[in-house]
Write a protein that holds these residues in place. Structure first.
Motif, mmCIF file in Angstrom:
data_model
loop_
_atom_site.group_PDB
_atom_site.id
_atom_site.type_symbol
_atom_site.label_atom_id
_atom_site.label_comp_id
_atom_site.label_asym_id
_atom_site.label_seq_id
_atom_site.Cartn_x
_atom_site.Cartn_y
_atom_site.Cartn_z
ATOM 1 N N GLY A 85 -24.100 59.504 -9.766
ATOM 2 C CA GLY A 85 -25.219 59.731 -10.161
ATOM 3 C C GLY A 85 -26.169 59.544 -8.936
ATOM 4 N N ARG A 86 -25.942 59.259 -7.844
ATOM 5 C CA ARG A 86 -26.749 59.058 -6.551
ATOM 6 C C ARG A 86 -28.064 59.648 -6.718
ATOM 7 N N GLU A 87 -27.897 60.940 -6.668
ATOM 8 C CA GLU A 87 -29.534 61.549 -6.456
ATOM 9 C C GLU A 87 -30.186 61.509 -7.706
ATOM 10 N N TYR A 88 -29.826 61.436 -8.814
ATOM 11 C CA TYR A 88 -30.498 61.378 -10.349
ATOM 12 C C TYR A 88 -31.044 59.995 -10.238
ATOM 13 N N LEU A 89 -30.174 59.002 -9.940
ATOM 14 C CA LEU A 89 -30.497 57.603 -9.766
ATOM 15 C C LEU A 89 -31.566 57.200 -8.967
ATOM 16 N N GLY A 90 -31.798 57.911 -7.711
ATOM 17 C CA GLY A 90 -32.538 57.698 -6.575
ATOM 18 C C GLY A 90 -33.809 58.340 -6.726
ATOM 19 N N ARG A 91 -34.075 59.123 -7.621
ATOM 20 C CA ARG A 91 -35.491 59.926 -7.943
ATOM 21 C C ARG A 91 -36.523 58.718 -7.801
ATOM 22 N N TYR A 92 -36.279 57.653 -8.685
ATOM 23 C CA TYR A 92 -37.574 56.701 -8.964
ATOM 24 C C TYR A 92 -37.370 55.153 -8.442
ATOM 25 N N ILE A 93 -36.019 55.054 -8.232
ATOM 26 C CA ILE A 93 -35.740 53.406 -8.018
ATOM 27 C C ILE A 93 -34.658 53.453 -6.838
ATOM 28 N N GLY A 94 -34.831 52.202 -6.196
ATOM 29 C CA GLY A 94 -33.860 52.240 -5.026
ATOM 30 C C GLY A 94 -32.592 51.561 -5.079
ATOM 31 N N LEU A 95 -32.207 51.662 -6.483
ATOM 32 C CA LEU A 95 -30.690 51.145 -6.692
ATOM 33 C C LEU A 95 -29.908 51.755 -5.959
ATOM 34 N N ALA A 96 -29.721 53.219 -5.921
ATOM 35 C CA ALA A 96 -28.904 53.895 -5.335
ATOM 36 C C ALA A 96 -28.525 53.565 -3.812
ATOM 37 N N ASP A 97 -29.938 53.258 -3.033
ATOM 38 C CA ASP A 97 -30.034 53.000 -1.751
ATOM 39 C C ASP A 97 -29.434 51.589 -1.255
ATOM 40 N N ALA A 98 -29.307 50.772 -2.275
ATOM 41 C CA ALA A 98 -28.797 49.364 -2.239
ATOM 42 C C ALA A 98 -27.140 49.357 -2.097
ATOM 43 N N ALA A 99 -26.417 50.512 -2.663
ATOM 44 C CA ALA A 99 -24.971 50.644 -2.627
ATOM 45 C C ALA A 99 -24.561 52.043 -1.834
ATOM 46 N N LYS A 100 -24.505 51.716 -0.632
ATOM 47 C CA LYS A 100 -24.072 53.103 0.171
ATOM 48 C C LYS A 100 -22.510 53.132 0.621
ATOM 49 N N ASP A 101 -21.772 51.866 0.275
ATOM 50 C CA ASP A 101 -20.433 51.832 0.713
ATOM 51 C C ASP A 101 -20.082 50.485 -0.128
ATOM 52 N N LEU A 102 -18.577 50.289 -0.057
ATOM 53 C CA LEU A 102 -18.217 49.182 -0.900
ATOM 54 C C LEU A 102 -18.807 47.750 -0.287
ATOM 55 N N ASP A 103 -19.009 47.394 0.694
ATOM 56 C CA ASP A 103 -19.568 46.064 1.028
ATOM 57 C C ASP A 103 -20.904 45.993 0.860
ATOM 58 N N SER A 104 -21.897 47.163 0.794
ATOM 59 C CA SER A 104 -23.146 46.973 0.152
ATOM 60 C C SER A 104 -23.307 46.733 -1.177
ATOM 61 N N ALA A 105 -22.284 47.439 -2.059
ATOM 62 C CA ALA A 105 -22.241 47.563 -3.394
ATOM 63 C C ALA A 105 -21.806 46.135 -3.735
ATOM 64 N N ARG A 106 -20.807 45.472 -3.004
ATOM 65 C CA ARG A 106 -20.420 43.984 -3.297
ATOM 66 C C ARG A 106 -21.683 43.141 -3.287
ATOM 67 N N ALA A 107 -22.177 43.328 -2.066
ATOM 68 C CA ALA A 107 -23.437 42.408 -1.750
ATOM 69 C C ALA A 107 -24.422 42.349 -2.566
ATOM 70 N N PHE A 108 -24.736 43.613 -3.150
ATOM 71 C CA PHE A 108 -25.653 43.665 -4.219
ATOM 72 C C PHE A 108 -25.373 43.112 -5.411
ATOM 73 N N LEU A 109 -24.146 43.329 -5.977
ATOM 74 C CA LEU A 109 -23.907 42.415 -7.127
ATOM 75 C C LEU A 109 -23.694 41.189 -6.760
ATOM 76 N N GLN A 110 -23.276 40.653 -5.762
ATOM 77 C CA GLN A 110 -23.132 39.205 -5.518
ATOM 78 C C GLN A 110 -24.830 38.824 -5.354
ATOM 79 N N SER A 111 -25.636 39.453 -4.807
ATOM 80 C CA SER A 111 -27.004 38.700 -4.863
ATOM 81 C C SER A 111 -27.332 38.664 -6.567
#
Length: 187
Positions: free
Chosen positions: A31-57
């Motif tokens: 859902g990257r394009e749909y999710l990214g219309r209004y919020i930065g959530l999709a931008d915070a998870a570009k790959d596995l490491d950044s997804a893990r870091a976001f969830l770790q935060s």
């Protein structure tokens, strides 16, 4: 790990943890394009490491009692979530938010999940004010705020920059006594 049923359709609310990084990234990709219309959530998870870091935060926020994140699963598949982006327990204020991939839209999942976390925040954590900040053009999220019994307090004009454009943000909120009255009307 616990799971809370969100109704008879098999939807569940569960903590979203760093161990879910791979599943979370796959969900974001769907859902990257749909999710990214209004919020930065999709931008915070570009790959596995950044997804893990976001969830770790958010695991760190949970440990310090300053935020929480939960996934919404249907038929065993992560399709969205709700969160407390911020929680200030001493001040009894929290900011809630949500996201959903396109395939899961229109089923009331976010509203049901948000009811669960708001009720927990009010009744278990003593939160007095739950805020919902939403892009003024994001009509589905505004509809959720209304269904949650929130009051529109105003507009922060050109408040956020997202993908190079400024946009207005509406502030919605519900106070603990209003929440309880709204919840009791639904029972």
């Amino acid at each position: 790990m616990f799971a809370i049923s969100l109704g008879d359709d098999g939807a569940e609310l569960r903590p979203l943890e760093p161990s879910h990084a791979e599943e979370y990234l796959a969900h974001i990709e769907r859902g990257r394009e749909y999710l990214g219309r209004y919020i930065g959530l999709a931008d915070a998870a570009k790959d596995l490491d950044s997804a893990r870091a976001f969830l770790q935060s958010y695991a760190e926020k949970a440990a310090s009692d300053t935020g929480r994140i939960y996934g919404i699963w249907t038929d065993g598949k992560l399709v969205g979530g709700v969160l407390f982006r911020t929680m200030d327990v001493p001040q009894a204020v929290a900011e809630a938010g949500c996201w959903l991939e396109p395939a899961a839209v229109g089923r009331g999942l976010v509203t049901r999940a948000a009811r669960v976390i708001i009720d927990w925040a009010v009744e278990e954590r003593g939160i007095h004010r739950v805020e919902w900040l939403v892009a003024a053009a994001n009509t589905p999220s505004i509809a959720v705020a209304r269904r949650l019994g929130m009051t529109r307090e105003g507009v922060l004009r050109e408040y956020r920059i997202h993908h190079g454009a400024r946009f207005d943000v509406e502030i919605w909120s519900v106070l603990a006594p209003e929440w309880r009255a709204h919840r009791d009307q639904l029972s």
